[in-house]
Structures are given as C-alpha cells and as structure tokens.
Design a protein around this motif. Structure first.
Motif, PDB file in Angstrom:
ATOM      1  N   UNK A 116       0.784  -1.232   0.000  1.00  0.00           N
ATOM      2  CA  UNK A 116       0.000   0.000   0.000  1.00  0.00           C
ATOM      3  C   UNK A 116       0.818   1.284   0.000  1.00  0.00           C
ATOM      4  N   UNK A 117       2.016   1.276   0.583  1.00  0.00           N
ATOM      5  CA  UNK A 117       2.789   2.509   0.727  1.00  0.00           C
ATOM      6  C   UNK A 117       3.813   2.669  -0.390  1.00  0.00           C
ATOM      7  N   UNK A 122       6.291   5.392  -5.279  1.00  0.00           N
ATOM      8  CA  UNK A 122       6.700   5.212  -6.672  1.00  0.00           C
ATOM      9  C   UNK A 122       5.944   6.162  -7.593  1.00  0.00           C
ATOM     10  N   UNK A 123       4.649   6.273  -7.399  1.00  0.00           N
ATOM     11  CA  UNK A 123       3.846   7.162  -8.241  1.00  0.00           C
ATOM     12  C   UNK A 123       4.284   8.611  -8.086  1.00  0.00           C
ATOM     13  N   UNK A 124       4.675   8.981  -6.858  1.00  0.00           N
ATOM     14  CA  UNK A 124       5.109  10.351  -6.602  1.00  0.00           C
ATOM     15  C   UNK A 124       6.529  10.613  -7.094  1.00  0.00           C
ATOM     16  N   UNK A 143      16.251   5.488  -1.046  1.00  0.00           N
ATOM     17  CA  UNK A 143      15.275   4.429  -1.246  1.00  0.00           C
ATOM     18  C   UNK A 143      15.744   3.528  -2.370  1.00  0.00           C
ATOM     19  N   UNK A 144      15.261   2.302  -2.402  1.00  0.00           N
ATOM     20  CA  UNK A 144      15.592   1.416  -3.516  1.00  0.00           C
ATOM     21  C   UNK A 144      14.848   1.882  -4.761  1.00  0.00           C
ATOM     22  N   UNK A 145      15.443   1.630  -5.918  1.00  0.00           N
ATOM     23  CA  UNK A 145      14.831   2.078  -7.172  1.00  0.00           C
ATOM     24  C   UNK A 145      13.472   1.408  -7.360  1.00  0.00           C
ATOM     25  N   UNK A 146      12.436   2.242  -7.458  1.00  0.00           N
ATOM     26  CA  UNK A 146      11.061   1.791  -7.668  1.00  0.00           C
ATOM     27  C   UNK A 146      10.582   0.832  -6.588  1.00  0.00           C
ATOM     28  N   UNK A 147      11.223   0.889  -5.407  1.00  0.00           N
ATOM     29  CA  UNK A 147      10.730   0.129  -4.262  1.00  0.00           C
ATOM     30  C   UNK A 147      10.937  -1.361  -4.336  1.00  0.00           C
ATOM     31  N   UNK A 257      -2.618   4.500  -9.368  1.00  0.00           N
ATOM     32  CA  UNK A 257      -1.367   4.226  -8.660  1.00  0.00           C
ATOM     33  C   UNK A 257      -0.266   3.742  -9.593  1.00  0.00           C
ATOM     34  N   UNK A 258      -0.629   3.313 -10.783  1.00  0.00           N
ATOM     35  CA  UNK A 258       0.368   2.810 -11.727  1.00  0.00           C
ATOM     36  C   UNK A 258       1.186   3.972 -12.301  1.00  0.00           C
ATOM     37  N   UNK A 259       2.360   3.631 -12.802  1.00  0.00           N
ATOM     38  CA  UNK A 259       3.257   4.604 -13.418  1.00  0.00           C
ATOM     39  C   UNK A 259       3.319   4.301 -14.912  1.00  0.00           C
TER      40      UNK A 259
END
Length: 807
Positions: A116-117, A122-124, A143-147, A257-259
């Motif tokens: 959820x987080x 990522x979207x932001x 942060x890690x790239x794209x989580x 939420x998708x990129x």
C-alpha cells in the motif's frame, strides 16, 4: 422548422463522434468494491463501424442505488453500503449497464507497507533514479529504485535518523507528509495534494504506527491493462484501465497508482492518470505500465487518416514470400502505401554494400544491368553470399560485439580470435554450433581462438552482460544492482546467469600466453543475501550442482536449443536491422515485452524460419535480401514520408567507417596503407581495429569496449563532411598519379565516357542527362585540363549524399 434544423446541426457539431454508434461497452464487466477505501474507474467504449473509441469523458453515468454505490461524473464508482447496484452509462443515444457489488463498505483494511505505501512513493517519483532512488540517495535519504527492496525502504523511513521522518504522535507533522505537500521546503517540490487519496493513505499508515504488514497479506501477482491493443485515430485520446490481481484471487483498480511511460512519444504520449494522446504520426508505440514489480503494456496503433488501402496500390505484390505478406498486412492495418520498387542500378549497389560491404565495379554494374534474366536479383544475392568478402564484412560486424580488441587481449590473442570468427562465417557454421563452440571453449588461446572470448570478458559479471545482450538481446546489466525498471529481470536473474562461469580458471604461460580450464570450484554470491547463487538460465529453474561437469555445457545447450525463446529472435532482429536500416525491435539489443517489435508476427516468422533452416545465417540473409520489401525504393510518397518503422520504403543508411574508406579507395583507384598489414589490405579486413586512421576515427569506428551496438556511430557530423572535403589523405587519392582519374585522363576516352566511368564507380549507375551536361561543363572551364576536370567531378561525387549513403 428552421430553428429545429439549426439546433440539430449545433448538437451534431458539438458531438460528432456520437454519430453512427452501434453499441457501448463498460469495463470491467462486473466490478467488486471491497472495503471503505475501494474505488473503481469505469471505462466506456463506443463501437462504430467495426471500430472502437473511448467515450468515458463524454458519457453520462447514473447509479440505480446511490445508497449502495455512488458514481461520479468521471465514471468512478464509490462504495456506500453492502449490496448490488446497477451503474448505467449513456452516450450517443446508447446505454450500457454493469452490476457493481459492494462488500464491507465501512471497514478499512489493514495497511501493508509493500502493498500500500511503496506504490504511493513510486507514483510520486520519490524512489526514481533521479531522486531518492539513485545510488547515493538524495540529501541523506535513500530508497531502492522503484521500491524493489521493501525491507531496506521500510528501515530507511521508519528507523534511520532516529525515526525523524515520521511522527506517529503527530502524523500530520511527519516530514514524509509535510515535504510531500510542500508545507516544508522540499527539493523535489510538491508531490501530493492534501486532499488526495495517496496523502490520506500515508496519513493513516503513520497514524496506525507505520505497520510493516503481515507476510501472509495477499500480494499482487499480475496486472491487467485495458485496452491491450487500441487502434486510435491521429490526435485522439484513450483512457487506460489497470487492474491488479492478488494472491488471494481478489482484484483492485490501481489505475491511479500505476506509473506510465511511452516508448515513442512522437506517436503517443501518456499522462500520469493513464490517458493516452496520439499525435499526427502514424505507426505503433507501446505504453509501459508499471505497478510495484510488475510490468505490462498497451500497444497503440495509429493508422493514417485516410481510406483503407486499396488492392490497386499493392497490385503485383508477392504475398507468397512470408516477409512480403506480413509486411503488407501491417501496411493495410496502418493504411500505408509503399514506395515502388528500386531501379536495378540502385538495388545492385545496395545489395553489394549490404552483403559484402563493397561497391560494385563499373564492369559489374554494366554486366548486371545488361542481364535480362527474370531472377537476376536472386542470382546476384546468391553470388555475393558465396564471395570471400562476405566473411570479411560480417566478421567486422561480429568483431565489434565480441570485443576483438588488441589493446585488451594482446596482438596474438586478438588475431587468433578474429581468425576463428572469420573461419566460422566463411564455412557458414550453423549459429547453434557457433554458440556451443564459443560458450564452452577452453584450452590455449593460440590453438583455440574461441577461448579468447573469455579474455575479452574475464569476469562472471561481464559474461552475464555479454551473453544476455549479444546473444539474447536482453539488457540485463540494470539487474546487477537492482530490479530492472522496465522488465521482469532482477538480481537473481543477473547472478544466476553469471554463475555459469566462475569455475573457468586460467593458467598463465610465457608472455601473453593463457590457457583456460574448468576447475572443481568457484561460485558467485548474491550481493545482498551473500548466499551462493546457483546457475540459472533466464526464465528457468536453478541448476542443481552436478560434480565433474562444466556448467557452461548446460548454458550452451539452452542457448542452442530450437525452442530457446530469445536466441533466434535476437539474431534475426540484428540481421534485419543490418539489411533494412532499422531493427524490428530498436535498440536491437533491448528486446523486452515493454519494447515490442514493430511487426511482431514478422519477427516470430523470421525466427521460426531461421531455426527451421538449421540456424543458417547465409540462408537468413538470402531470405531477407530476396524479399520484395528489401527491394523497395528509398524515395517516399505522400503517405509514407514519415514512416520510420514499417518498411514501406527503404531506409537510407550511412556507410560505416570501414566500408566508406574502402569505397573511397575503390573509386579513386588508390588503396590505403595500414601499419603492419600487407599491401592491398581493405579496412573491413582489419583484425586490429586500433590501427591508426584519422578517417576511421572520424567516421565512428567503435572502441570495442562494450557489447552495445550503439558504440559504432552511424550519425553524420560536420567533422565527417569537412574530412571528405579537405583531408589531405582523401585529396591525395584523388590526385594520385596512378589513380583512376590519372588513368582516365591519360586515356583516349571522350569526356562523356570518362564521366560515365566515374558515375559507375561512385554511384553504380550512369549519369542522367542533366548531370552529364553539368559535368561536361567542367571540361570547358578556362584553364581546365582533362585531369583537373575529372578530379573536380570525382571530388563532387565523393562529397555527395548519394555516395556516402546506402539507399
């Protein structure tokens, strides 16, 4: 009466797309809203005359039970109470309805950090490579790239800096939130709105004590995009709908939420909300959709805005050849009209340059043009493929990729490596055998040239990159450090491929002599877990340890297998690009689901045919070069002027550095001298690519330091123009006392014959009447001699685009 007609005309002009609507469709067909935070964007599609277009923004929505489910004017359904409601969309006098089921509308589900987080961050753009996701982080926060590393990201947010980024006692004062909405100065600017769903989710997460989430919480296993293959008109819009499927079988709308990214913004762009906008350019583009670690794509086709291509425009087209049939089918879908076939002189020059990297001689040109055989193009292709220059030229192409580099390998190993490569091409060794021999090579580099591959790539990591990019067409190097941002590959894939090679050991002899052998130990460790990684091919399972065997044998067997999903596609795409001026996939070594071929059926057919023909490289080249598509003119028509990906005309290619230097030598009749090489050695025959040559450097010969084909520069530069115009070595060849110009000037041939000879040598054709008139005028200039006039004419030919380009 007049007023009624006027009102009707106004209504029609205000909504012209409503005319001719036969029906509507709503996606998803049976929405389920579960939980208080659930929502569902509806996608309304209108059907008209066999075509479809998005009408979500224009449709009017209504809920039969607003006390159960509300629907906004934008088509977003929200839960109110448990039950079922019917949502109806109306457009153009047509209606369509879907039943929406609502469950637990007052219950907020527990939050999970990864599920959820991470998508919110990522979207932001917080974890992108340009912000906190880059290697060094940003302002002390990484942060890690794209989580893709959820554990490390959770620690960075919750624990680093004594937890200063989050304040569960006063959630709204958390730096994570105040910086995101720009209440506290933030280098990245405002990333969220205070009233957004994303902000409220982050706030709820902090207020709940920043739960990491239960490991048993359902996780996303797939994402689905609607529509998958929209056919859109120029300058039109289409909304995407993205649905995530979870491990417990549930679904959720994640459109917001998708990129999104477009692989070709000259044809289609995409906004952060998932709305596609096409341009005036016809063709294809892929809209890449990323949600968590998953990637999907919507493949957009934009036809020309004209009537369907008529059969008259393809009269006489050879649909018996599978290449011509599949290309023509794409033209018809795009409503593209092809250019006519190239004339015989143009084709003759083109195929010489493409197959053997050499200009035809004037005698070869005149002989071919006089030939009346119906199949003379096929005969020409076959004759060129049988010539020794074929192996010279294609060795040059492969030597770039295999990094045959004297500086790194040493002179003798580089020479043996090149010898082995050329012999393989000369005897037309099947490509699967070539791969087996190369990947499993061992012994001394002096006796087995193939083993020098492991000198060029002397570390398991380097070999993982080389094998994946050169032979599989997959750029796996991103996955060395983090999950690939646009594909399914992760560190397990990168190091699984590298793990085939650490048991290869070396034994040094005298000088540069090195022998390679397979030892009984050697492993690769995962950089994060520090665990030993088992060898694993892409999309395969880890290989169990088998004592006394060479792991490379398993890799070679997989590479050479007829059903390998990568190898044949990668090879035929490279060859197609070499002959046609553009790969079906571009870049040619970046083949992935989110970078699709411009003609996927054609790529598949070429790969299947290549395997069926026994991995025969010459047969593949022959198949392409004898197609009608290959023989099209490069002159565009009104329809295909902007076509750069569907082969409705031949795409012009600048001659490579070595081919161009050899062409200058052939036309002037004066060969180039290379240090340490026998007289008469051609540039395409050089095994030592670093022999001094200002010409080759100026025209972009590669350093052979990487496996990327992009290292060889194909662009035209001002320096190249000036070099051809003014460089002393080029001018010396023109004015050579034993060169072509001097010999022609000393002959008794008439000026018109002399001009014809120069045109045949440089352009592979006779001059047109206007060209002949201008050239004859050079002989009439005051003070001109036969030789000076001929030099001026040839200088002009050498500096023309017709000479420098293969067209």
């Amino acid at each position: 009466m007049v007023c009624s007609v006027f009102i009707a005309l106004v209504l029609a002009s205000a909504d012209p797309s409503a005319a001719g609507i036969t029906s509507l469709r709503i996606d998803p067909p049976a929405p389920l809203l579960r939980g208080a935070d659930a929502s569902q964007q509806l996608l309304v599609t209108a059907l008209r005359d066999g075509g479809e277009f998005d009408t979500t923004d224009e449709a009017k929505f209504q809920s039969s039970q607003p006390t159960i489910a509300l629907v906004t004017a934008e088509g977003v359904v929200l839960p109110v109470a448990t039950g079922t409601a019917k949502i109806t969309a109306e457009f153009g006098g047509r209606t369509f309805s879907v039943d929406v089921k609502v469950e637990n509308p007052t219950q907020l589900p527990s939050l999970h950090f990864g599920r959820d987080i991470i998508p919110v961050l990522t979207k932001a753009g917080c974890n992108s490579g340009g912000c906190h996701g880059k290697q060094s982080g940003q302002n002390g926060f990484k942060l890690s790239v794209f989580g893709h590393d959820i554990k490390a990201d959770y620690h960075a947010l919750v624990s680093e800096g004594r937890g200063r980024r989050l304040s569960p006692a006063a959630p709204r004062q958390s730096l994570l939130l105040t910086k995101a909405v720009n209440q506290v100065p933030h280098g990245g600017g405002q990333r969220l709105d205070v009233d957004s769903t994303e902000y409220r989710r982050l706030l709820r997460w902090v207020d709940a004590g920043m739960p990491r989430g239960d490991d048993e919480t359902p996780h996303v296993v797939a994402i689905d995009v609607i529509p998958k293959q929209p056919v859109m008109q120029p300058q039109s819009r289409q909304r995407l709908l993205v649905t995530a499927k979870y491990s417990d079988g549930s679904y959720r709308d994640v459109t917001n939420e998708a990129v999104y990214t477009s692989n070709d913004e000259t044809r289609a762009t995409i906004d952060p909300d998932g709305r596609i906008a096409t341009t005036m350019m016809a063709g294809d583009s892929a809209i890449v959709v990323r949600y968590q670690e998953l990637i999907a794509a919507s493949f957009v086709t934009v036809p020309l805005n004209r009537e369907l291509l008529g059969t008259a425009q393809l009269a006489g087209w050879n649909r018996a050849h599978f290449i011509d049939r599949l290309v023509a089918e794409k033209w018809e879908r795009l409503k593209l009209s092809p250019s006519p076939g190239a004339d015989e002189a143009t084709f003759h020059r083109r195929v010489y340059l493409d197959l053997i990297g050499k200009l035809p001689t004037p005698v070869e040109v005149t002989t071919y043009l006089a030939d009346q055989a119906v199949d003379k193009r096929v005969q020409l292709v076959d004759s060129l493929l049988a010539r020794p220059e074929y192996a010279d030229y294609w060795s040059l192409k492969w030597a770039d990729l295999l990094r045959i580099n004297r500086e790194d390998l040493g002179p003798k190993p580089a020479y043996r490596y090149h010898q082995w490569l050329r012999r393989s091409l000369e005897r037309n060794q099947p490509y699967d055998e070539f791969l087996r021999e190369l990947i499993t090579a061992q012994g001394n580099g002096d006796t087995n040239g193939a083993v020098n591959f492991f000198r060029a790539f002397d570390k398991p990591d380097d070999l993982s990159v080389a094998v994946s990019q050169v032979f599989l067409g997959v750029r796996l190097d991103c996955a060395k450090c983090h999950h690939h941002p646009y594909e399914k590959w992760g560190q397990d894939d990168f190091y699984g491929l590298a793990a085939f090679f650490p048991r290869l050991q070396t034994k040094k002899g005298t000088g540069t002599d090195v022998s390679f052998f397979v030892g009984d130990k050697g492993d690769v460790k995962h950089p994060q877990t520090k665990e030993v990684v088992s060898p694993r091919v892409l999309l395969g399972k880890p290989l169990e340890s088998v004592p006394d065997t060479d792991p490379r044998e398993h890799l070679a067997a997989w590479l050479a297998a007829p059903d390998n999903p990568f190898v044949a596609r990668a090879l035929v795409n490279r060859v197609w690009a070499q002959l046609m001026g553009r790969g079906l996939v571009e870049p040619v070594d970046d083949m992935r689901d989110t970078n699709p071929a411009t003609n996927e059926p054609l790529l598949d057919a070429l790969a299947r045919d290549f395997v069926a023909q026994g991995f025969d490289l010459r047969r593949l080249i022959r198949t392409i070069a004898t197609s009608q598509v290959y023989g099209l003119s490069s002159l565009p028509n009104a329809d295909n002027l902007r076509d750069t990906q569907n082969y409705s005309r031949a795409y012009r290619k600048r001659l490579s550095a070595e081919v161009l230097l050899d062409a200058v030598c052939d036309v002037t009749g004066e060969s180039e001298s290379f240090a340490g090489m026998p007289p008469g050695t051609r540039a395409v025959q050089l095994w030592d690519h670093r022999l001094p040559s200002a010409f080759l450097d100026t025209f972009g010969r590669p350093q052979r330091k990487t496996v990327c084909q992009c290292e060889r520069l194909a662009e035209t530069t001002l320096g190249q123009v000036l070099h051809l115009m003014n460089a002393p070595p080029v001018n010396d060849k023109l004015s050579s006392p034993v060169g072509r110009v001097a010999q022609l000037a000393a002959s008794e041939r008439a000026p018109a014959e002399l001009i014809a000879e120069l045109y045949l040598a440089a352009f592979g054709r006779l001059p047109r009447d206007d060209e002949k008139t201008k050239a004859l005028a050079a002989f009439a200039q005051p003070g001109a001699t036969r030789r000076s006039a001929a030099e001026d004419i040839l200088w002009a030919l050498l500096n023309s685009s017709e000479f420098v380009l293969n067209h």
